[in-house]
Design a protein around this motif. Sequence first.
Motif, PDB file in Angstrom:
ATOM      1  N   TYR A   1       0.840  -1.211   0.000  1.00  0.00           N
ATOM      2  CA  TYR A   1       0.000   0.000   0.000  1.00  0.00           C
ATOM      3  C   TYR A   1       0.869   1.252   0.000  1.00  0.00           C
ATOM      4  O   TYR A   1       0.459   2.300  -0.467  1.00  0.00           O
ATOM      5  CB  TYR A   1      -1.007   0.007   1.166  1.00  0.00           C
ATOM      6  N   HIS A   2       2.095   1.137   0.497  1.00  0.00           N
ATOM      7  CA  HIS A   2       3.008   2.287   0.426  1.00  0.00           C
ATOM      8  C   HIS A   2       3.271   2.673  -1.032  1.00  0.00           C
ATOM      9  O   HIS A   2       3.345   3.847  -1.369  1.00  0.00           O
ATOM     10  CB  HIS A   2       4.340   1.957   1.095  1.00  0.00           C
ATOM     11  N   LEU A   3       3.434   1.654  -1.881  1.00  0.00           N
ATOM     12  CA  LEU A   3       3.696   1.933  -3.303  1.00  0.00           C
ATOM     13  C   LEU A   3       2.470   2.568  -3.950  1.00  0.00           C
ATOM     14  O   LEU A   3       2.590   3.471  -4.779  1.00  0.00           O
ATOM     15  CB  LEU A   3       4.012   0.631  -4.050  1.00  0.00           C
ATOM     16  N   ASP A   4       1.303   2.085  -3.582  1.00  0.00           N
ATOM     17  CA  ASP A   4       0.072   2.596  -4.199  1.00  0.00           C
ATOM     18  C   ASP A   4      -0.179   4.059  -3.855  1.00  0.00           C
ATOM     19  O   ASP A   4      -0.908   4.754  -4.552  1.00  0.00           O
ATOM     20  CB  ASP A   4      -1.130   1.747  -3.763  1.00  0.00           C
ATOM     21  N   ARG A   5       0.457   4.531  -2.771  1.00  0.00           N
ATOM     22  CA  ARG A   5       0.303   5.953  -2.421  1.00  0.00           C
ATOM     23  C   ARG A   5       0.942   6.839  -3.477  1.00  0.00           C
ATOM     24  O   ARG A   5       0.498   7.966  -3.680  1.00  0.00           O
ATOM     25  CB  ARG A   5       0.980   6.241  -1.066  1.00  0.00           C
ATOM     26  N   GLY A   6       2.004   6.348  -4.119  1.00  0.00           N
ATOM     27  CA  GLY A   6       2.762   7.274  -4.964  1.00  0.00           C
ATOM     28  C   GLY A   6       3.132   6.797  -6.356  1.00  0.00           C
ATOM     29  O   GLY A   6       3.702   7.571  -7.126  1.00  0.00           O
ATOM     30  N   PHE A   7       2.863   5.534  -6.688  1.00  0.00           N
ATOM     31  CA  PHE A   7       3.251   5.049  -8.022  1.00  0.00           C
ATOM     32  C   PHE A   7       2.038   4.474  -8.731  1.00  0.00           C
ATOM     33  O   PHE A   7       1.476   3.475  -8.296  1.00  0.00           O
ATOM     34  CB  PHE A   7       4.382   4.005  -7.921  1.00  0.00           C
ATOM     35  N   GLU A   8       1.660   5.136  -9.810  1.00  0.00           N
ATOM     36  CA  GLU A   8       0.457   4.727 -10.540  1.00  0.00           C
ATOM     37  C   GLU A   8       0.766   3.522 -11.425  1.00  0.00           C
ATOM     38  O   GLU A   8       1.721   3.565 -12.203  1.00  0.00           O
ATOM     39  CB  GLU A   8      -0.007   5.911 -11.407  1.00  0.00           C
ATOM     40  N   ARG A   9       0.009   2.471 -11.315  1.00  0.00           N
ATOM     41  CA  ARG A   9       0.110   1.278 -12.165  1.00  0.00           C
ATOM     42  C   ARG A   9       1.554   0.787 -12.293  1.00  0.00           C
ATOM     43  O   ARG A   9       2.028   0.491 -13.374  1.00  0.00           O
ATOM     44  CB  ARG A   9      -0.481   1.573 -13.553  1.00  0.00           C
ATOM     45  N   LEU A  10       2.221   0.700 -11.166  1.00  0.00           N
ATOM     46  CA  LEU A  10       3.640   0.296 -11.172  1.00  0.00           C
ATOM     47  C   LEU A  10       3.872  -1.035 -11.891  1.00  0.00           C
ATOM     48  O   LEU A  10       4.741  -1.147 -12.759  1.00  0.00           O
ATOM     49  CB  LEU A  10       4.128   0.210  -9.723  1.00  0.00           C
ATOM     50  N   GLU A  11       3.076  -2.052 -11.536  1.00  0.00           N
ATOM     51  CA  GLU A  11       3.322  -3.377 -12.131  1.00  0.00           C
ATOM     52  C   GLU A  11       3.097  -3.326 -13.634  1.00  0.00           C
ATOM     53  O   GLU A  11       3.866  -3.879 -14.416  1.00  0.00           O
ATOM     54  CB  GLU A  11       2.402  -4.467 -11.584  1.00  0.00           C
ATOM     55  N   ALA A  12       2.015  -2.644 -14.038  1.00  0.00           N
ATOM     56  CA  ALA A  12       1.693  -2.604 -15.465  1.00  0.00           C
ATOM     57  C   ALA A  12       2.800  -1.904 -16.246  1.00  0.00           C
ATOM     58  O   ALA A  12       3.208  -2.357 -17.320  1.00  0.00           O
ATOM     59  CB  ALA A  12       0.356  -1.888 -15.673  1.00  0.00           C
ATOM     60  N   LYS A  13       3.296  -0.791 -15.681  1.00  0.00           N
ATOM     61  CA  LYS A  13       4.337  -0.038 -16.392  1.00  0.00           C
ATOM     62  C   LYS A  13       5.607  -0.877 -16.521  1.00  0.00           C
ATOM     63  O   LYS A  13       6.273  -0.861 -17.558  1.00  0.00           O
ATOM     64  CB  LYS A  13       4.629   1.283 -15.676  1.00  0.00           C
ATOM     65  N   LEU A  14       5.971  -1.605 -15.461  1.00  0.00           N
ATOM     66  CA  LEU A  14       7.185  -2.424 -15.508  1.00  0.00           C
ATOM     67  C   LEU A  14       7.001  -3.637 -16.420  1.00  0.00           C
ATOM     68  O   LEU A  14       7.883  -3.984 -17.208  1.00  0.00           O
ATOM     69  CB  LEU A  14       7.570  -2.873 -14.091  1.00  0.00           C
ATOM     70  N   CYS A  15       5.818  -4.273 -16.320  1.00  0.00           N
ATOM     71  CA  CYS A  15       5.575  -5.473 -17.144  1.00  0.00           C
ATOM     72  C   CYS A  15       5.599  -5.128 -18.630  1.00  0.00           C
ATOM     73  O   CYS A  15       6.087  -5.902 -19.451  1.00  0.00           O
ATOM     74  CB  CYS A  15       4.241  -6.128 -16.790  1.00  0.00           C
ATOM     75  N   ALA A  16       5.099  -3.931 -18.968  1.00  0.00           N
ATOM     76  CA  ALA A  16       5.082  -3.516 -20.379  1.00  0.00           C
ATOM     77  C   ALA A  16       6.502  -3.411 -20.936  1.00  0.00           C
ATOM     78  O   ALA A  16       6.701  -3.420 -22.140  1.00  0.00           O
ATOM     79  CB  ALA A  16       4.356  -2.176 -20.511  1.00  0.00           C
ATOM     80  N   CYS A  17       7.483  -3.297 -20.044  1.00  0.00           N
ATOM     81  CA  CYS A  17       8.884  -3.219 -20.491  1.00  0.00           C
ATOM     82  C   CYS A  17       9.611  -4.542 -20.260  1.00  0.00           C
ATOM     83  O   CYS A  17      10.847  -4.576 -20.236  1.00  0.00           O
ATOM     84  CB  CYS A  17       9.603  -2.101 -19.749  1.00  0.00           C
ATOM     85  N   GLY A  18       8.862  -5.594 -20.022  1.00  0.00           N
ATOM     86  CA  GLY A  18       9.478  -6.919 -19.963  1.00  0.00           C
ATOM     87  C   GLY A  18       9.791  -7.437 -18.573  1.00  0.00           C
ATOM     88  O   GLY A  18      10.358  -8.526 -18.430  1.00  0.00           O
ATOM     89  N   ALA A  19       9.441  -6.699 -17.537  1.00  0.00           N
ATOM     90  CA  ALA A  19       9.712  -7.189 -16.178  1.00  0.00           C
ATOM     91  C   ALA A  19       8.699  -8.279 -15.817  1.00  0.00           C
ATOM     92  O   ALA A  19       7.600  -8.321 -16.374  1.00  0.00           O
ATOM     93  CB  ALA A  19       9.624  -6.042 -15.181  1.00  0.00           C
ATOM     94  N   ASP A  20       9.081  -9.122 -14.868  1.00  0.00           N
ATOM     95  CA  ASP A  20       8.175 -10.165 -14.396  1.00  0.00           C
ATOM     96  C   ASP A  20       7.689  -9.755 -13.000  1.00  0.00           C
ATOM     97  O   ASP A  20       8.371  -9.999 -11.999  1.00  0.00           O
ATOM     98  CB  ASP A  20       8.940 -11.497 -14.366  1.00  0.00           C
ATOM     99  N   VAL A  21       6.589  -9.040 -12.965  1.00  0.00           N
ATOM    100  CA  VAL A  21       6.055  -8.496 -11.708  1.00  0.00           C
ATOM    101  C   VAL A  21       4.580  -8.864 -11.624  1.00  0.00           C
ATOM    102  O   VAL A  21       3.829  -8.682 -12.577  1.00  0.00           O
ATOM    103  CB  VAL A  21       6.169  -6.946 -11.672  1.00  0.00           C
ATOM    104  N   GLN A  22       4.194  -9.375 -10.478  1.00  0.00           N
ATOM    105  CA  GLN A  22       2.816  -9.826 -10.325  1.00  0.00           C
ATOM    106  C   GLN A  22       2.277  -9.375  -8.966  1.00  0.00           C
ATOM    107  O   GLN A  22       2.992  -9.459  -7.962  1.00  0.00           O
ATOM    108  CB  GLN A  22       2.843 -11.340 -10.349  1.00  0.00           C
ATOM    109  N   ARG A  23       1.046  -8.886  -8.967  1.00  0.00           N
ATOM    110  CA  ARG A  23       0.430  -8.489  -7.697  1.00  0.00           C
ATOM    111  C   ARG A  23      -0.420  -9.627  -7.166  1.00  0.00           C
ATOM    112  O   ARG A  23      -1.221 -10.204  -7.907  1.00  0.00           O
ATOM    113  CB  ARG A  23      -0.436  -7.254  -7.893  1.00  0.00           C
ATOM    114  N   LEU A  24      -0.256  -9.958  -5.907  1.00  0.00           N
ATOM    115  CA  LEU A  24      -1.097 -10.974  -5.295  1.00  0.00           C
ATOM    116  C   LEU A  24      -2.030 -10.274  -4.308  1.00  0.00           C
ATOM    117  O   LEU A  24      -1.568  -9.641  -3.363  1.00  0.00           O
ATOM    118  CB  LEU A  24      -0.260 -12.001  -4.536  1.00  0.00           C
ATOM    119  N   ALA A  25      -3.320 -10.380  -4.587  1.00  0.00           N
ATOM    120  CA  ALA A  25      -4.283  -9.722  -3.690  1.00  0.00           C
ATOM    121  C   ALA A  25      -4.329 -10.506  -2.391  1.00  0.00           C
ATOM    122  O   ALA A  25      -4.139 -11.716  -2.369  1.00  0.00           O
ATOM    123  CB  ALA A  25      -5.640  -9.674  -4.349  1.00  0.00           C
ATOM    124  N   ALA A  26      -4.557  -9.767  -1.303  1.00  0.00           N
ATOM    125  CA  ALA A  26      -4.562 -10.427   0.019  1.00  0.00           C
ATOM    126  C   ALA A  26      -5.748 -11.369   0.116  1.00  0.00           C
ATOM    127  O   ALA A  26      -6.781 -11.115  -0.447  1.00  0.00           O
ATOM    128  CB  ALA A  26      -4.654  -9.366   1.089  1.00  0.00           C
TER     129      ALA A  26
END
Length: 429
Positions: free
Chosen positions: A404-429
């Motif tokens: 939730y700290h990231l969600d305060r300040g970084f919009e669509r972090l996973e999507a932006k990184l994944c679009a550039c080839g990163a392997d990032v996945q969000r797991l909902a609680a």
Amino acid sequence: MDRIVIRGGNRLVGTIPISGAKNAALPLLIASLLTTDTLTLRNLPRLADVNQLVRILGNHGVEYTIAGKRPGESVDAGQTVRLDAAHVIDTTAPYELVSKMRASFWVIAPLLARMGEARVSLPGGCAIGTRPVDLLLMALERLGASISIDGGYVVAKAPQGLRGAEIEFPKVTVGGTHVALMAASLAHGTTVIRNAAREPEIADLAECLVKMGARISGAGTDVVEIQGVARLGGASHVVLPDRIEAGTYAAAAAMTGGDVLLEGAKPEALGAALDALRAAGATVTVEELGLRVRRDGGEIAPVDVTTAPFPGFATDLQAQFMALMTRAKGRSRITETIFENRFMHVQELARLGARIRLDGDTAVVEGVDKLDGAPVMATDLRASVSLVIAALAARGETTVNRVYHLDRGFERLEAKLCACGADVQRLAA
Ligand code: UD1
């Protein structure tokens, strides 16, 4: 609580659209309290802090509408919010709201300047140091407000209105400068702010205030002059791009030996961070659509940095740069001069194999050949994204908890990184 899982090792290659700046959006939203007319803000980032502040403004009686997505509009386009503070119904900002976000304390300035009074909870503890508000209150007192503290609340009064004055800050303060700018815009007479913060977000707020009818010169330099006006009107303003988000992805591109176009990023807003990235071995070029950051094959060079007010190296990029330095070929020293105790990321980076020693206000980083994935904990906004940068270059899997700290300040972090080839996945609680 959500977690994100990062499998490191991929180079970041592609385009990342830079969102509107959180640190400009917050004071701009607060400026809506200065007028009975409608303030329209465009390119607002979709962030938890923005939503929270809009709710806080709602509590004061600000009516707002958030425009829906238009057909054909991409998800990258920021939000448009219309704010109407014609009827301020409450000049109290309660503890439950202010304690969640420090910047909401700044509502004190427009409430006091327009309504003649404000009762705002002291912000309370914060993970990155004591962060007092004495200089903000000094500025308001200079403008003629009477200030008292009552049960954890700052009570500010100026029943006859504020009057222009000389305000000299003994220390550069972004919040203090925002507060002084907003309050002085509606004061009787001329105000001069000396040793004002020069951050681009100050100039962005001033630009919007000028559109609303304020008379301000010098914003963006260390001396700002404001001729107060009796009332401010509505305006429409586009929030400037987020230099901290841009600097963060620039560090991530350099870390992974990638090649990323930061769409919309403005080089002049990045100050000393670009020099530091170049010294570390990244190639940074200014292109038509934004900034391109890449690092080919070579090693990451160690670079010493010291945080300072703009245009110095931003404290909000300190943790991200430290993550980059954990993989440098040699020793670097990172000195934090703005906030004490802004090194919580050090212990977490160590969990990934980083070698960092703290020596007072300096972190001494011995670059290592490899990092290894591990579970880590996000502690504050910028610290958490430094863990993401390290994880992108680590072998194996890293789980970042408390995102939730990231969600305060970084919009669509996973999507932006994944679009550039990163392997990032969000797991909902
Ligand atoms: C803003 C930014 C934050 C950034 C910081 C420094 C927003 C929403 N937040 O925070 O992301 O890290 O600038 O660039 O824009 N100080 C006092 N007394 C005061 C006010 C500040 O001593 O009354 C001190 C602080 O403790 C700190 C320094 O001044 O040591 C700078 O703080 P300041 O620039 O005011 O930070 P913020 O405006 O809170």
